[in-house]
Design an enzyme around this catalytic site. Sequence first.
Site, PDB file in Angstrom:
ATOM      1  N   CYS A 150      20.586  22.733 -29.568  1.00  9.39           N
ATOM      2  CA  CYS A 150      21.730  23.398 -28.938  1.00  9.39           C
ATOM      3  C   CYS A 150      22.977  22.515 -29.013  1.00  9.39           C
ATOM      4  O   CYS A 150      22.926  21.321 -28.748  1.00  9.39           O
ATOM      5  CB  CYS A 150      21.468  23.753 -27.483  1.00  9.39           C
ATOM      6  SG  CYS A 150      20.100  24.874 -27.261  1.00  9.39           S
ATOM      7  N   ARG A 159      22.794  21.414 -34.865  1.00  8.35           N
ATOM      8  CA  ARG A 159      21.932  21.188 -33.701  1.00  8.35           C
ATOM      9  C   ARG A 159      21.090  22.405 -33.346  1.00  8.35           C
ATOM     10  O   ARG A 159      20.221  22.338 -32.471  1.00  8.35           O
ATOM     11  CB  ARG A 159      22.789  20.822 -32.486  1.00  8.35           C
ATOM     12  CG  ARG A 159      23.586  19.556 -32.658  1.00  8.35           C
ATOM     13  CD  ARG A 159      24.432  19.300 -31.440  1.00  8.35           C
ATOM     14  NE  ARG A 159      23.614  18.969 -30.295  1.00  8.35           N
ATOM     15  CZ  ARG A 159      23.242  17.741 -29.955  1.00  8.35           C
ATOM     16  NH1 ARG A 159      23.623  16.728 -30.688  1.00  8.35           N
ATOM     17  NH2 ARG A 159      22.497  17.533 -28.897  1.00  8.35           N
ATOM     18  N   TRP A 178      19.301  26.503 -30.130  1.00  8.62           N
ATOM     19  CA  TRP A 178      17.984  26.289 -30.713  1.00  8.62           C
ATOM     20  C   TRP A 178      17.013  26.749 -29.629  1.00  8.62           C
ATOM     21  O   TRP A 178      16.905  26.138 -28.579  1.00  8.62           O
ATOM     22  CB  TRP A 178      17.764  24.807 -31.044  1.00  8.62           C
ATOM     23  CG  TRP A 178      16.490  24.550 -31.789  1.00  8.62           C
ATOM     24  CD1 TRP A 178      16.284  24.649 -33.135  1.00  8.62           C
ATOM     25  CD2 TRP A 178      15.229  24.140 -31.232  1.00  8.62           C
ATOM     26  NE1 TRP A 178      14.994  24.332 -33.438  1.00  8.62           N
ATOM     27  CE2 TRP A 178      14.326  24.014 -32.290  1.00  8.62           C
ATOM     28  CE3 TRP A 178      14.787  23.870 -29.935  1.00  8.62           C
ATOM     29  CZ2 TRP A 178      12.999  23.634 -32.107  1.00  8.62           C
ATOM     30  CZ3 TRP A 178      13.471  23.496 -29.749  1.00  8.62           C
ATOM     31  CH2 TRP A 178      12.590  23.374 -30.827  1.00  8.62           C
ATOM     32  N   ASN A 182      22.292  22.763 -22.761  1.00  2.00           N
ATOM     33  CA  ASN A 182      21.400  22.153 -23.749  1.00  2.00           C
ATOM     34  C   ASN A 182      20.371  21.364 -22.962  1.00  2.00           C
ATOM     35  O   ASN A 182      20.726  20.519 -22.141  1.00  2.00           O
ATOM     36  CB  ASN A 182      22.212  21.222 -24.664  1.00  2.00           C
ATOM     37  CG  ASN A 182      21.327  20.336 -25.521  1.00  2.00           C
ATOM     38  OD1 ASN A 182      20.220  20.718 -25.879  1.00  2.00           O
ATOM     39  ND2 ASN A 182      21.814  19.160 -25.850  1.00  2.00           N
ATOM     40  N   GLY A 183      19.089  21.659 -23.186  1.00  2.00           N
ATOM     41  CA  GLY A 183      18.032  20.951 -22.458  1.00  2.00           C
ATOM     42  C   GLY A 183      16.984  21.942 -21.975  1.00  2.00           C
ATOM     43  O   GLY A 183      16.941  23.083 -22.446  1.00  2.00           O
ATOM     44  N   GLU A 202       7.483  10.265 -46.339  1.00  2.00           N
ATOM     45  CA  GLU A 202       8.851  10.766 -46.213  1.00  2.00           C
ATOM     46  C   GLU A 202       9.136  11.822 -47.295  1.00  2.00           C
ATOM     47  O   GLU A 202       9.781  12.843 -47.023  1.00  2.00           O
ATOM     48  CB  GLU A 202       9.832   9.584 -46.306  1.00  2.00           C
ATOM     49  CG  GLU A 202      11.296   9.925 -46.302  1.00  2.00           C
ATOM     50  CD  GLU A 202      11.791  10.666 -45.057  1.00  2.00           C
ATOM     51  OE1 GLU A 202      11.018  10.814 -44.099  1.00  2.00           O
ATOM     52  OE2 GLU A 202      12.932  11.134 -45.073  1.00  2.00           O
ATOM     53  N   LYS A 220      10.245  15.649 -46.535  1.00  2.00           N
ATOM     54  CA  LYS A 220      11.468  16.250 -47.096  1.00  2.00           C
ATOM     55  C   LYS A 220      11.137  17.581 -47.750  1.00  2.00           C
ATOM     56  O   LYS A 220      11.847  18.560 -47.569  1.00  2.00           O
ATOM     57  CB  LYS A 220      12.112  15.336 -48.156  1.00  2.00           C
ATOM     58  CG  LYS A 220      12.837  14.115 -47.676  1.00  2.00           C
ATOM     59  CD  LYS A 220      14.109  14.360 -46.934  1.00  2.00           C
ATOM     60  CE  LYS A 220      13.870  14.587 -45.480  1.00  2.00           C
ATOM     61  NZ  LYS A 220      13.713  13.487 -44.592  1.00  2.00           N
ATOM     62  N   GLU A 250      10.090  20.340 -45.058  1.00  2.00           N
ATOM     63  CA  GLU A 250      11.094  20.827 -44.112  1.00  2.00           C
ATOM     64  C   GLU A 250      12.185  21.666 -44.757  1.00  2.00           C
ATOM     65  O   GLU A 250      12.723  22.560 -44.116  1.00  2.00           O
ATOM     66  CB  GLU A 250      11.673  19.715 -43.238  1.00  2.00           C
ATOM     67  CG  GLU A 250      12.558  18.724 -43.920  1.00  2.00           C
ATOM     68  CD  GLU A 250      13.047  17.628 -42.958  1.00  2.00           C
ATOM     69  OE1 GLU A 250      13.184  17.890 -41.768  1.00  2.00           O
ATOM     70  OE2 GLU A 250      13.302  16.519 -43.442  1.00  2.00           O
ATOM     71  N   HIS A 279     -11.121   9.988 -50.171  1.00  2.00           N
ATOM     72  CA  HIS A 279     -11.884  10.235 -48.940  1.00  2.00           C
ATOM     73  C   HIS A 279     -11.639  11.639 -48.401  1.00  2.00           C
ATOM     74  O   HIS A 279     -11.918  11.902 -47.232  1.00  2.00           O
ATOM     75  CB  HIS A 279     -11.519   9.183 -47.884  1.00  2.00           C
ATOM     76  CG  HIS A 279     -11.832   7.792 -48.324  1.00  2.00           C
ATOM     77  ND1 HIS A 279     -13.120   7.310 -48.417  1.00  2.00           N
ATOM     78  CD2 HIS A 279     -11.021   6.787 -48.753  1.00  2.00           C
ATOM     79  CE1 HIS A 279     -13.093   6.062 -48.864  1.00  2.00           C
ATOM     80  NE2 HIS A 279     -11.834   5.727 -49.077  1.00  2.00           N
ATOM     81  N   LYS A 326      18.829  19.332 -35.859  1.00  2.00           N
ATOM     82  CA  LYS A 326      19.043  17.947 -36.246  1.00  2.00           C
ATOM     83  C   LYS A 326      18.661  16.973 -35.147  1.00  2.00           C
ATOM     84  O   LYS A 326      18.056  15.944 -35.393  1.00  2.00           O
ATOM     85  CB  LYS A 326      20.525  17.782 -36.595  1.00  2.00           C
ATOM     86  CG  LYS A 326      20.910  16.405 -37.062  1.00  2.00           C
ATOM     87  CD  LYS A 326      20.500  16.204 -38.477  1.00  2.00           C
ATOM     88  CE  LYS A 326      20.797  14.800 -38.972  1.00  2.00           C
ATOM     89  NZ  LYS A 326      19.946  14.490 -40.138  1.00  2.00           N
TER      90      LYS A 326
HETATM   91  O1  M6R Z   1      17.594  11.396 -34.620  1.00  2.00           O
HETATM   92  P1  M6R Z   1      16.226  10.841 -34.841  1.00  2.00           P
HETATM   93  O2  M6R Z   1      16.165   9.896 -35.963  1.00  2.00           O
HETATM   94  O3  M6R Z   1      15.617  10.281 -33.597  1.00  2.00           O
HETATM   95  O4  M6R Z   1      15.367  12.115 -35.252  1.00  2.00           O
HETATM   96  C1  M6R Z   1      13.998  12.030 -35.466  1.00  2.00           C
HETATM   97  C2  M6R Z   1      13.489  13.232 -36.209  1.00  2.00           C
HETATM   98  O5  M6R Z   1      13.719  14.395 -35.470  1.00  2.00           O
HETATM   99  C3  M6R Z   1      14.140  13.387 -37.590  1.00  2.00           C
HETATM  100  O6  M6R Z   1      13.970  12.236 -38.353  1.00  2.00           O
HETATM  101  C4  M6R Z   1      13.522  14.583 -38.343  1.00  2.00           C
HETATM  102  O7  M6R Z   1      12.203  14.337 -38.659  1.00  2.00           O
HETATM  103  C5  M6R Z   1      14.350  14.903 -39.595  1.00  2.00           C
HETATM  104  N1  M6R Z   1      14.585  16.309 -39.684  1.00  2.00           N
HETATM  105  C6  M6R Z   1      13.677  14.543 -40.843  1.00  2.00           C
HETATM  106  O8  M6R Z   1      14.403  14.873 -41.972  1.00  2.00           O
END
Ligand code: M6R
Length: 615
Positions: free
Chosen positions: A2, A27, A75, A101-102, A488, A492, A495, A511, A610
């Site tokens: 949000c 956000r 969100w 937001n929260g 990672e 990527k 997501e 395994h 984000k």
């Molecule tokens: O702002 P932060 O680094 O604490 O966020 C952590 C995760 O939410 C963030 O890295 C998320 O996994 C990303 N979307 C990955 O691309």
Amino acid sequence: MCGIVGYLGPNPAFPILIEGLQRLEYRGYDSAGIATLEEGCLLRVEKKKGKVVDLTNHIGEHAPTGTIGIGHTRWATHGPPNDVNSHPHLGGQGKIALIHNGIIENYEAIKELLTHRGHKLVSDTDTEVLAHFIEEVRISSGLDLPDAVRVALKEVVGAYAIVVLDQDHPDRLIAARKSSPLVIGVGSNNEFYVGSDATPIVAYTKNVVYLEDEEVATMHRSGELKIRTIGDVVITPEIHAIEMEIASLEKGGYEHFMLKEIFEQPRSIQDSIRGRVRLQTGEIHMSGIDDHWDVWNKAGRILIIGCGTSWHAGLVAEYLFESLARIPVEVEYASEFRYRNPIIRPDDVVIAISQSGETADTLAAIRLAKEQGAHVFGVCNVVGSSIARETHAGAYTHAGPEIGVASTKAFTAQVAVLSTMAIHLGHKLGRLEDKAFMRLISGLSNVPGLVDRVLSKAEPLLHVATVFASADNALYLGRGYQFPVALEGALKLKEISYIHAEGYPAAEMKHGPIALIDQDMPVIFIATHDEVYDKVVSNIQEVKARGGRIFSIVTEGDKKVRALSDHVFEVPKIHEALAPLLTAIPMQLLSYHIALLRGCNVDQPRNLAKSVTVE
Ligand code: M6R
């Protein structure tokens, strides 16, 4: 999670709110809404499921003209994304409008109380409950709204950043926060701007006040800003100057923020080591470490906490700290750390990694570690963020604003800072000899140029993306320093392209995951020249023997892996401890191209936000 925006001043609020919502859309983008006070103190609320553009289309030519207003991009947590659940929400008499937001954890109990008193709620949200509750407190106690907000919030359990617009008082805006971020911009012309972060504010003013937990701010058209805690303690607002430039929030000619941010990496990595790594004098300076040397000098263990990509950077750091500084490391998801009653020893140092500096789980884990006496070091990107302010010391990554939901430049900047820390500690603790130290800092100084080289010859990745774009699954394999990069890479891909992807240590494949391999399974290997290269070559052979489609990231000039792979991408030779800074790049670009080919929204993937400011 949000985005919140607000404006009070002499100008029409609507364009400022819409521009602010567009900046904050990263956000959350389930719905968007605004409330303004129009001529004759009429409260006008417009809200719509979907993106900010859906809201503006809905409003069309009949834009509000009021000079005070609030806006929200959602969100969804409580209740599905639809028009009714969109913010702003009104109090029972329709006189106040509130954005939030929260999460209000005790909203059900409050809702029950309100229902008994005859309140009729129309949405499924916890936010509407809060709007009704504040109005109920105001009416039943006869308090002025800022006091009613204060008193109501005392009863609230959970996290909130709220802004309240009051039809009866067109000259003031009220904002409050606890565990969700809120920034107030103070303009030169008796103007106030409110934002979940500074991005909707920076175009208008660089002077901001960071609201702290349990503070309630009342902004007045006269230019007066009053802050009190919910316990009624008066706080003197402290104005900070922000350094962010507006250009850093634009796409700058790129089709997507993600692509722009990938291509910014030579500069962002440079910025993350600038002033710290001093090649000419053969030194590293990190005030977050040097000024707390008594703590680091006796560090018996490092605990690293983070979420998502930041957790992956933490895993790279585990290899770095253990190998270069010989300090034992444990890396943990912040969300697990906080709920498993962790044992924190007096000589533990906690490193919290977060791009946004607002991730709720990381923040809660930091608070727990601090309660138990740990020294907490923050590695954050967003200057002035909650994590940056709540840690004992830290190092900013200086990657600049990252708008694309998928983290790219923030990851490499985190790894660059963590590499600098590990090299510095190793040397300062006498565990890294001068020669090895110099080799590493020279390698680190070369990274921005090498990343530039990787980016300049990245075009063949488009072909690999075309081949893999129709896959349903993918396996990412690496060992040693490259195992976290495999994780990672998989994150990527899933997501932004919605292809199911797993990252594994290459040796673990036999395994279990090896059962998945057939001619339809893309297997992405990171097989650069390092200590485990030959082992990875054997793993590649195992996949080849089972017909898997192999794409390998290799060191320039590699022959063995090339002969075994269907496709390869070369990265320049570099010290193995620094290689993740190069191998991460083709991972990011491959996902980007695949997602585009699949028609996905690269910058705003479904269901994601984000900054994850709820548990
Ligand atoms: O702002 P932060 O680094 O604490 O966020 C952590 C995760 O939410 C963030 O890295 C998320 O996994 C990303 N979307 C990955 O691309």
